[in-house]
Design a protein around this motif. Structure first.
Motif, PDB file in Angstrom:
ATOM      1  N   LEU A 303      -3.959 -12.660   6.038  1.00 31.12           N
ATOM      2  CA  LEU A 303      -3.647 -11.554   5.120  1.00 31.12           C
ATOM      3  C   LEU A 303      -2.730 -12.023   3.995  1.00 31.12           C
ATOM      4  N   ALA A 304      -1.671 -12.743   4.364  1.00 31.55           N
ATOM      5  CA  ALA A 304      -0.680 -13.148   3.370  1.00 31.55           C
ATOM      6  C   ALA A 304      -1.226 -14.150   2.366  1.00 31.55           C
ATOM      7  N   ALA A 305      -2.252 -14.905   2.763  1.00 40.62           N
ATOM      8  CA  ALA A 305      -2.826 -15.906   1.857  1.00 40.62           C
ATOM      9  C   ALA A 305      -3.604 -15.269   0.718  1.00 40.62           C
ATOM     10  N   ASP A 306      -3.985 -13.994   0.867  1.00 40.07           N
ATOM     11  CA  ASP A 306      -4.783 -13.328  -0.164  1.00 40.07           C
ATOM     12  C   ASP A 306      -4.336 -11.881  -0.309  1.00 40.07           C
ATOM     13  N   PRO A 307      -3.154 -11.644  -0.886  1.00 42.76           N
ATOM     14  CA  PRO A 307      -2.647 -10.272  -1.001  1.00 42.76           C
ATOM     15  C   PRO A 307      -3.563  -9.335  -1.771  1.00 42.76           C
ATOM     16  N   GLY A 308      -4.400  -9.898  -2.653  1.00 43.57           N
ATOM     17  CA  GLY A 308      -5.313  -9.048  -3.408  1.00 43.57           C
ATOM     18  C   GLY A 308      -6.691  -8.933  -2.800  1.00 43.57           C
ATOM     19  N   GLY A 309      -6.862  -9.472  -1.612  1.00 42.11           N
ATOM     20  CA  GLY A 309      -8.185  -9.492  -0.988  1.00 42.11           C
ATOM     21  C   GLY A 309      -8.599  -8.189  -0.345  1.00 42.11           C
ATOM     22  N   TRP A 310      -7.667  -7.264  -0.180  1.00 35.32           N
ATOM     23  CA  TRP A 310      -7.966  -5.973   0.421  1.00 35.32           C
ATOM     24  C   TRP A 310      -7.304  -4.876  -0.401  1.00 35.32           C
ATOM     25  N   GLY A 346       3.967  -4.857  10.271  1.00 33.76           N
ATOM     26  CA  GLY A 346       4.875  -4.816   9.135  1.00 33.76           C
ATOM     27  C   GLY A 346       4.317  -5.515   7.910  1.00 33.76           C
ATOM     28  N   VAL A 347       3.702  -6.683   8.115  1.00 37.71           N
ATOM     29  CA  VAL A 347       3.134  -7.419   6.979  1.00 37.71           C
ATOM     30  C   VAL A 347       2.012  -6.615   6.328  1.00 37.71           C
ATOM     31  N   ALA A 348       1.131  -6.041   7.140  1.00 41.36           N
ATOM     32  CA  ALA A 348       0.037  -5.232   6.585  1.00 41.36           C
ATOM     33  C   ALA A 348       0.584  -4.037   5.814  1.00 41.36           C
ATOM     34  N   LEU A 349       1.622  -3.406   6.348  1.00 41.43           N
ATOM     35  CA  LEU A 349       2.225  -2.271   5.651  1.00 41.43           C
ATOM     36  C   LEU A 349       2.870  -2.723   4.338  1.00 41.43           C
ATOM     37  N   GLY A 350       3.541  -3.873   4.358  1.00 37.27           N
ATOM     38  CA  GLY A 350       4.154  -4.384   3.136  1.00 37.27           C
ATOM     39  C   GLY A 350       3.125  -4.724   2.072  1.00 37.27           C
ATOM     40  N   LEU A 351       2.015  -5.316   2.483  1.00 38.95           N
ATOM     41  CA  LEU A 351       0.945  -5.616   1.528  1.00 38.95           C
ATOM     42  C   LEU A 351       0.322  -4.337   0.981  1.00 38.95           C
ATOM     43  N   CYS A 352       0.286  -3.298   1.806  1.00 38.97           N
ATOM     44  CA  CYS A 352      -0.178  -1.991   1.329  1.00 38.97           C
ATOM     45  C   CYS A 352       0.762  -1.466   0.241  1.00 38.97           C
ATOM     46  N   ALA A 353       2.072  -1.592   0.455  1.00 41.54           N
ATOM     47  CA  ALA A 353       3.042  -1.137  -0.544  1.00 41.54           C
ATOM     48  C   ALA A 353       2.887  -1.913  -1.846  1.00 41.54           C
ATOM     49  N   HIS A 354       2.692  -3.216  -1.746  1.00 39.39           N
ATOM     50  CA  HIS A 354       2.494  -4.023  -2.953  1.00 39.39           C
ATOM     51  C   HIS A 354       1.212  -3.631  -3.665  1.00 39.39           C
ATOM     52  N   ALA A 355       0.144  -3.338  -2.899  1.00 43.70           N
ATOM     53  CA  ALA A 355      -1.121  -2.945  -3.526  1.00 43.70           C
ATOM     54  C   ALA A 355      -0.992  -1.595  -4.229  1.00 43.70           C
ATOM     55  N   LEU A 356      -0.158  -0.709  -3.669  1.00 46.06           N
ATOM     56  CA  LEU A 356       0.048   0.597  -4.298  1.00 46.06           C
ATOM     57  C   LEU A 356       0.898   0.488  -5.558  1.00 46.06           C
ATOM     58  N   VAL A 357       1.944  -0.342  -5.495  1.00 47.95           N
ATOM     59  CA  VAL A 357       2.849  -0.519  -6.632  1.00 47.95           C
ATOM     60  C   VAL A 357       2.975  -2.014  -6.866  1.00 47.95           C
ATOM     61  N   ASP A 358       2.151  -2.548  -7.755  1.00 50.07           N
ATOM     62  CA  ASP A 358       2.104  -4.008  -7.903  1.00 50.07           C
ATOM     63  C   ASP A 358       3.370  -4.574  -8.530  1.00 50.07           C
ATOM     64  N   LEU A 364       9.122  -9.405  -1.130  1.00 48.49           N
ATOM     65  CA  LEU A 364      10.051  -8.314  -0.834  1.00 48.49           C
ATOM     66  C   LEU A 364       9.371  -7.258   0.033  1.00 48.49           C
ATOM     67  N   ALA A 365       8.164  -6.844  -0.355  1.00 52.38           N
ATOM     68  CA  ALA A 365       7.463  -5.793   0.382  1.00 52.38           C
ATOM     69  C   ALA A 365       7.155  -6.217   1.810  1.00 52.38           C
ATOM     70  N   VAL A 366       6.670  -7.439   1.987  1.00 51.66           N
ATOM     71  CA  VAL A 366       6.265  -7.921   3.314  1.00 51.66           C
ATOM     72  C   VAL A 366       7.463  -8.048   4.240  1.00 51.66           C
ATOM     73  N   THR A 367       8.525  -8.685   3.762  1.00 52.86           N
ATOM     74  CA  THR A 367       9.672  -8.922   4.639  1.00 52.86           C
ATOM     75  C   THR A 367      10.393  -7.627   4.996  1.00 52.86           C
ATOM     76  N   CYS A 368      10.507  -6.699   4.060  1.00 54.57           N
ATOM     77  CA  CYS A 368      11.202  -5.450   4.344  1.00 54.57           C
ATOM     78  C   CYS A 368      10.414  -4.564   5.299  1.00 54.57           C
ATOM     79  N   ALA A 369       9.095  -4.514   5.131  1.00 48.77           N
ATOM     80  CA  ALA A 369       8.279  -3.719   6.052  1.00 48.77           C
ATOM     81  C   ALA A 369       8.318  -4.308   7.453  1.00 48.77           C
ATOM     82  N   ALA A 370       8.249  -5.635   7.553  1.00 50.85           N
ATOM     83  CA  ALA A 370       8.334  -6.281   8.866  1.00 50.85           C
ATOM     84  C   ALA A 370       9.699  -6.027   9.494  1.00 50.85           C
ATOM     85  N   LEU A 371      10.744  -6.062   8.692  1.00 52.74           N
ATOM     86  CA  LEU A 371      12.102  -5.790   9.182  1.00 52.74           C
ATOM     87  C   LEU A 371      12.187  -4.401   9.802  1.00 52.74           C
ATOM     88  N   GLY A 372      11.716  -3.388   9.091  1.00 56.63           N
ATOM     89  CA  GLY A 372      11.785  -2.031   9.612  1.00 56.63           C
ATOM     90  C   GLY A 372      10.967  -1.845  10.873  1.00 56.63           C
TER      91      GLY A 372
END
Length: 428
Positions: A303-310, A346-358, A364-372
Motif C-alpha cells: 500500500l505504502a509503495a503506491d499511495p495513489g494506486g487506490w 492505521g496505514v490504510a486509514l492514513g492513506l485514505c486521509a491523504h487521498a481525501l486531502v492531498d 504525516l497521515a500514515v504515521t498519525c493514523a497508525a499511532l491512534g
C-alpha cells in the motif's frame, strides 16, 4: 549460582552493584538469542506453508491464488483445522486468546508445541493476526522453565522479563522497543531501585534478540514513505485530527470486542466457533481484497509503495475490513497478536486521509493514523509512538507525533481494553 543473587537483587528492587548486573549479561544474551530463533523458526515455517497453500495448491487446481472462492475456502479450512488442532494438543494451546495480552504469566512448557503449531497455521492460512502474542508466551514459558531448572534461586519475574524483551527486540529489530514495553510494565509495578538497574538484563536480552533477527532476517518497518520536508500549523491540526480518527477506529473494535467474543462462545464448540470465524474472515477477504489477509506487515508495504494506486474509498474499505478481520480473529479463538494488523489498519486509514486531502503529507497521515489505532488497540503509549515513528524513519515527524498522541490518548484512556477477564468483561 551467582546469577541467582543478581536476579534476586534486581527483582527485589534493592541497589544492584555493577558486578551483579554483569552476571545477568550471559543469561540475558542466551534468552534473547533463543527468543529470536523461536520467532525466526516459526516465521520461516509459516512462510513455507503459506507458499504451499496460496501458490502451489491453487496453481495445481487451476484456481486463482487470491480469488474470492479460494479465500473463502482457505480461511474456512484454516479455522476448521486450527480448531481441531487446538482440541487435540495438550493444554488446548493455552488460554482463550481474548483474555491474554502481550506479556502474561508463564504457560506450562507442555503447552508450547501446540501453541506454536496453531500459530503457524494461523499465520500461513491468512488470518489477520501477528505472531507477537503467542511467540512471546512461548518464549516466556521456555525461559521460565529453563530458569527453574538451571537457576532455581532466581525469581521467575526475571526470566519473564528477559524472554519478553528478547522477543519484542526480535520482532522490531531493535532493543529500544523492548525497553519501552518493559518500562511501561515496570511502571505499573512500582518498587524500589533504579529503573535502569531493572532494565539492564531485559535490555541485554532485547539487544541479543534484535541483533540475531537483524543478522538473519533483516526485518524493517520502514515503509519508504516520501520525506516530510516541512511543517506548518495546518500539519499540527491534521496530525491531531488523523490520530484521533485512528483512535476512534480502534475503539470501535475495542467496544465490539466483548460482544463478538460472546457471540462465538454462544456456539458452544471451539471447532465450530473457529470454523465460523474462518468463514467470516474469508468473506471479509473477498470484500476487502487479498491485501487485507495475513498479519499485514508485507501487505502494508505494498500500500505504502503506491499511495495513489487506490481511491480514498478503497483505502477506507481496507481499513474497516482489516479492523473487522482483527476483531473476528481475536475473538473466535485464533492465536495471534494485534500489533501488526493494527498497523495495517492505521496505514490504510492514513492513506485514505491523504487521498481525501492531498495537501496532507503522506508520511504525516500514515504515521498519525497508525499511532491512534495502536493507542486504542494496545494501550501502550511508548510502543505506539515508537512504532508510528519507525514507519517513516523521519525525525522531523517526532514533534508532531508527540503532540498528536495527546488528544488520541485522552480519547482512549480509561476506556475498555481489547482484552477480557475470564468472565468475558473487558479490562480497563
Amino acid at each position: 549460582m551467582a546469577s541467582d543473587s543478581a536476579a534476586a537483587s534486581a527483582a527485589s528492587g534493592e541497589p544492584v552493584p555493577a558486578r551483579r548486573l554483569l552476571l545477568l549479561i550471559v543469561p540475558a544474551l542466551a534468552v534473547g538469542v533463543v527468543a529470536a530463533l523461536v520467532l525466526l523458526g516459526v516465521s520461516l515455517l509459516a512462510d513455507q506453508v503459506q507458499d504451499v497453500l496460496w501458490e502451489t495448491l491453487p496453481d495445481a487446481l487451476s484456481i486463482g491464488r487470491y480469488s474470492s472462492l479460494w479465500m473463502i475456502v482457505m480461511l474456512t479450512a484454516t479455522g476448521l483445522v486450527t480448531g481441531l488442532t487446538i482440541r487435540a494438543v495438550p493444554g488446548r494451546a493455552g488460554p482463550d486468546p481474548a483474555t491474554t495480552g502481550l506479556v502474561d504469566t508463564p504457560l506450562a512448557p507442555g503447552v508450547v508445541p501446540g501453541l506454536l503449531a496453531v500459530t503457524v497455521l494461523s499465520l500461513a492460512g491468512g488470518v489477520s493476526l501477528g505472531p507477537e502474542n503467542p511467540i512471546t508466551a512461548a518464549n516466556i514459558a521456555l525461559a521460565c522453565w529453563a530458569g527453574r531448572r538451571f537457576a532455581p534461586g532466581a525469581p521467575g519475574e526475571v526470566w519473564l522479563a528477559l524472554a519478553a524483551a528478547g522477543t519484542v527486540g526480535a520482532l522490531f529489530g531493535t532493543p529500544v522497543a523492548a525497553a519501552l514495553v518493559l518500562s511501561e510494565t515496570l511502571a505499573s509495578r512500582p518498587g524500589p531501585g533504579a529503573l535502569w538497574d531493572r532494565l539492564f538484563g531485559p535490555l541485554a536480552a532485547g539487544a541479543a534478540g534484535a541483533l540475531t533477527m537483524t543478522l538473519t532476517a533483516h526485518p524493517s518497518f520502514d515503509l519508504a514513505l516520501p520525506d516530510y520536508t516541512h511543517s506548518d500549523w495546518g500539519d499540527l491540526l491534521s496530525a491531531c485530527v488523523i490520530a484521533t480518527a485512528g483512535a476512534v477506529l480502534g475503539l470501535a473494535a475495542v467496544y465490539a470486542f466483548p460482544y463478538a467474543h460472546r457471540a462465538f462462545r454462544a456456539l458452544r464448540h471451539p471447532v465450530l466457533a473457529m470454523t465460523a470465524g474462518g468463514l467470516l474472515l474469508g468473506l471479509l477477504g473477498a470484500l476487502g481484497g487479498h491485501l487485507t489477509l495475513f498479519k499485514g506487515l508485507a501487505e502494508v508495504k505494498v500500500l505504502a509503495a503506491d499511495p495513489g494506486g487506490w481511491s480514498a474509498g478503497e483505502f477506507a474499505v481496507m481499513a474497516v475490513v482489516k479492523t473487522a478481520a482483527l476483531l473476528i480473529a481475536a475473538t473466535c479463538g485464533f492465536r495471534g497478536g494485534r500489533i501488526f494488523p493494527a498497523v495495517f489498519c492505521g496505514v490504510a486509514l492514513g492513506l485514505c486521509a491523504h487521498a481525501l486531502v492531498d495537501g496532507v503529507p503522506v508520511a504525516l497521515a500514515v504515521t498519525c493514523a497508525a499511532l491512534g489505532m495502536l493507542l486504542a488497540v494496545t494501550r501502550q503509549g511508548w510502543l505506539s509512538l515508537f512504532t508510528a515513528a519507525v514507519l517513516a524513519s523521519d525525525t522531523a515527524l517526532l514533534p508532531l507525533l508527540c503532540v498528536a498522541t495527546l488528544p488520541a490518548w485522552l480519547l482512549v484512556t480509561g476506556r475498555p481494553q481489547m482484552q477480557l477477564h475470564a468472565d468475558g468483561t473487558p479490562l480497563r
